[in-house]
Design a protein around this motif. Structure first.
Motif, mmCIF file in Angstrom:
data_model
loop_
_atom_site.group_PDB
_atom_site.id
_atom_site.type_symbol
_atom_site.label_atom_id
_atom_site.label_comp_id
_atom_site.label_asym_id
_atom_site.label_seq_id
_atom_site.Cartn_x
_atom_site.Cartn_y
_atom_site.Cartn_z
ATOM 1 N N GLY A 225 37.819 73.237 37.465
ATOM 2 C CA GLY A 225 36.768 72.185 37.031
ATOM 3 C C GLY A 225 35.656 72.651 35.816
ATOM 4 O O GLY A 225 35.593 71.852 34.659
ATOM 5 N N ALA A 226 36.407 73.903 34.533
ATOM 6 C CA ALA A 226 35.797 74.352 33.737
ATOM 7 C C ALA A 226 36.391 73.277 32.002
ATOM 8 O O ALA A 226 37.260 73.742 31.960
ATOM 9 C CB ALA A 226 35.907 75.776 33.575
ATOM 10 N N PHE A 227 35.893 73.290 31.506
ATOM 11 C CA PHE A 227 36.335 72.352 30.580
ATOM 12 C C PHE A 227 36.388 73.704 29.732
ATOM 13 O O PHE A 227 36.092 74.544 29.686
ATOM 14 C CB PHE A 227 34.948 71.303 29.358
ATOM 15 N N VAL A 228 37.861 73.413 28.476
ATOM 16 C CA VAL A 228 38.436 74.356 28.282
ATOM 17 C C VAL A 228 38.359 73.566 26.457
ATOM 18 O O VAL A 228 39.626 72.703 26.873
ATOM 19 C CB VAL A 228 40.309 74.574 28.551
ATOM 20 N N ALA A 229 38.163 73.880 25.625
ATOM 21 C CA ALA A 229 38.797 73.306 24.134
ATOM 22 C C ALA A 229 40.478 73.957 23.507
ATOM 23 O O ALA A 229 41.120 74.685 23.942
ATOM 24 C CB ALA A 229 37.999 73.838 23.393
ATOM 25 N N MET A 230 40.685 72.322 23.160
ATOM 26 C CA MET A 230 42.260 72.893 23.187
ATOM 27 C C MET A 230 42.413 74.203 22.267
ATOM 28 O O MET A 230 43.902 74.360 22.841
ATOM 29 C CB MET A 230 42.874 71.810 22.476
ATOM 30 N N ASN A 231 41.584 74.774 21.992
ATOM 31 C CA ASN A 231 42.204 75.541 20.873
ATOM 32 C C ASN A 231 42.372 76.584 21.919
ATOM 33 O O ASN A 231 42.154 77.680 21.221
ATOM 34 C CB ASN A 231 41.983 75.593 19.167
ATOM 35 N N ASP A 232 41.587 76.955 22.724
ATOM 36 C CA ASP A 232 40.838 78.161 24.117
ATOM 37 C C ASP A 232 41.346 77.763 24.917
ATOM 38 O O ASP A 232 41.529 79.695 25.785
ATOM 39 C CB ASP A 232 39.419 77.462 23.943
ATOM 40 N N TRP A 233 42.733 78.064 25.122
ATOM 41 C CA TRP A 233 43.426 78.018 26.172
ATOM 42 C C TRP A 233 44.460 79.260 25.432
ATOM 43 O O TRP A 233 44.653 79.035 25.048
ATOM 44 C CB TRP A 233 44.446 76.800 26.748
ATOM 45 N N ALA A 234 44.890 79.797 26.850
ATOM 46 C CA ALA A 234 45.601 81.093 26.716
ATOM 47 C C ALA A 234 46.868 81.188 26.564
ATOM 48 O O ALA A 234 47.293 80.783 27.840
ATOM 49 C CB ALA A 234 45.259 82.760 27.484
ATOM 50 N N TRP A 235 47.456 81.365 25.827
ATOM 51 C CA TRP A 235 49.361 80.770 25.705
ATOM 52 C C TRP A 235 50.083 82.489 26.227
ATOM 53 O O TRP A 235 49.296 83.273 25.465
ATOM 54 C CB TRP A 235 49.931 80.835 24.656
ATOM 55 N N ASP A 236 50.957 82.403 26.441
ATOM 56 C CA ASP A 236 51.562 83.037 26.964
ATOM 57 C C ASP A 236 52.410 83.873 25.291
ATOM 58 O O ASP A 236 52.390 85.704 25.789
ATOM 59 C CB ASP A 236 52.592 82.928 27.713
ATOM 60 N N ASP A 237 52.727 83.445 25.531
ATOM 61 C CA ASP A 237 53.955 83.834 24.171
ATOM 62 C C ASP A 237 54.468 82.620 22.998
ATOM 63 O O ASP A 237 54.280 83.278 21.925
ATOM 64 C CB ASP A 237 55.482 83.773 25.289
ATOM 65 N N LEU A 238 54.644 81.819 22.839
ATOM 66 C CA LEU A 238 54.584 80.725 21.491
ATOM 67 C C LEU A 238 53.568 79.315 21.846
ATOM 68 O O LEU A 238 53.539 78.882 22.256
ATOM 69 C CB LEU A 238 56.051 79.593 21.906
ATOM 70 N N PRO A 239 52.100 80.544 21.051
ATOM 71 C CA PRO A 239 50.839 79.433 20.663
ATOM 72 C C PRO A 239 50.711 77.977 20.959
ATOM 73 O O PRO A 239 51.263 78.476 19.529
ATOM 74 C CB PRO A 239 49.881 80.694 20.260
ATOM 75 N N TRP A 240 50.021 77.367 21.202
ATOM 76 C CA TRP A 240 49.850 75.997 20.281
ATOM 77 C C TRP A 240 48.659 76.223 19.259
ATOM 78 O O TRP A 240 47.595 76.876 19.965
ATOM 79 C CB TRP A 240 49.762 74.773 20.939
ATOM 80 N N ALA A 241 48.282 75.388 18.711
ATOM 81 C CA ALA A 241 47.034 75.127 17.954
ATOM 82 C C ALA A 241 46.776 73.915 17.544
ATOM 83 O O ALA A 241 47.698 72.788 17.180
ATOM 84 C CB ALA A 241 46.845 76.240 16.359
#
Length: 191
Positions: free
Chosen positions: A138-154
């Motif tokens: 339920g925590a709010f996460v900004a789009m650029n704060d998600w933790a990417w495994d291999d191929l990050p998005w921005a």
């Protein structure tokens, strides 16, 4: 063989400041002879890009004169405007930075988190909020704060898009961020 790209995305530039920051970055790279000043047809998409300059080798980890400088598509394009930067249609794994639960998007279809993520990407691209709540904690996460495994998005309003360049040096990526005074993320992909 295909065309590869690397992008240094400014995660913090506002829409109002992106064009000026992009112009300043380009001028800095031209002055350092990383790219040439005169635009040419050296990138995919529009507008034209800037071909490698005399000192392009100083910003990469594996300079290769045999191939890179002979390619037709080997330039830098400054991208401005609200854009989702991603690597392509591969499998992705992303985790919430609060609860660390990871979800995948793969051939079996998206998880509940990925379905919500896709909705948030569409909303963000249309100008809506900068994140969404994790379906697990339920925590709010900004789009650029998600933790990417291999191929990050921005997600951002400004990026430097390098076509077919050898791997960019981490010190160069950090220098771009320091010059901007913003967080940056390097994304990569291949068409």
């Amino acid at each position: 063989m295909g065309e590869s790209f690397q992008k240094i995305v400014d995660l913090d530039a506002t829409a109002a400041e992106a064009a000026e920051l992009g112009h300043t970055l380009l001028a800095r790279l031209v002055a350092a002879q990383i790219v040439v000043a005169t635009p040419s047809d050296c990138v995919l998409g529009e507008p034209f890009g800037h071909a490698p300059g005399a000192r392009w080798r100083t910003v990469v980890t594996e300079p290769d004169d045999r191939l890179f400088t002979r390619l037709r598509t080997n330039g830098l394009r400054v991208v401005t405007g609200r854009t989702v930067f991603f690597a392509g249609p591969d499998v992705y794994r992303v985790a919430c930075p609060h609860c660390h639960v990871a979800d995948r998007s793969d051939d079996d279809g998206p998880s509940a988190q990925w379905s919500r993520f896709w909705d948030a990407v569409d909303e963000w691209h249309r100008g809506a909020s900068d994140g969404f709540a994790c379906v697990h904690c339920g925590a709010f996460v900004a789009m650029n704060d998600w933790a990417w495994d291999d191929l990050p998005w921005a997600f951002g309003n400004l990026a430097l898009e390098f076509w077919n360049w050898p791997p960019l040096a981490p010190s160069f990526v950090a220098d771009v961020g320091a010059h901007l005074g913003h967080r940056v993320r390097r994304t990569t992909g291949k068409l």
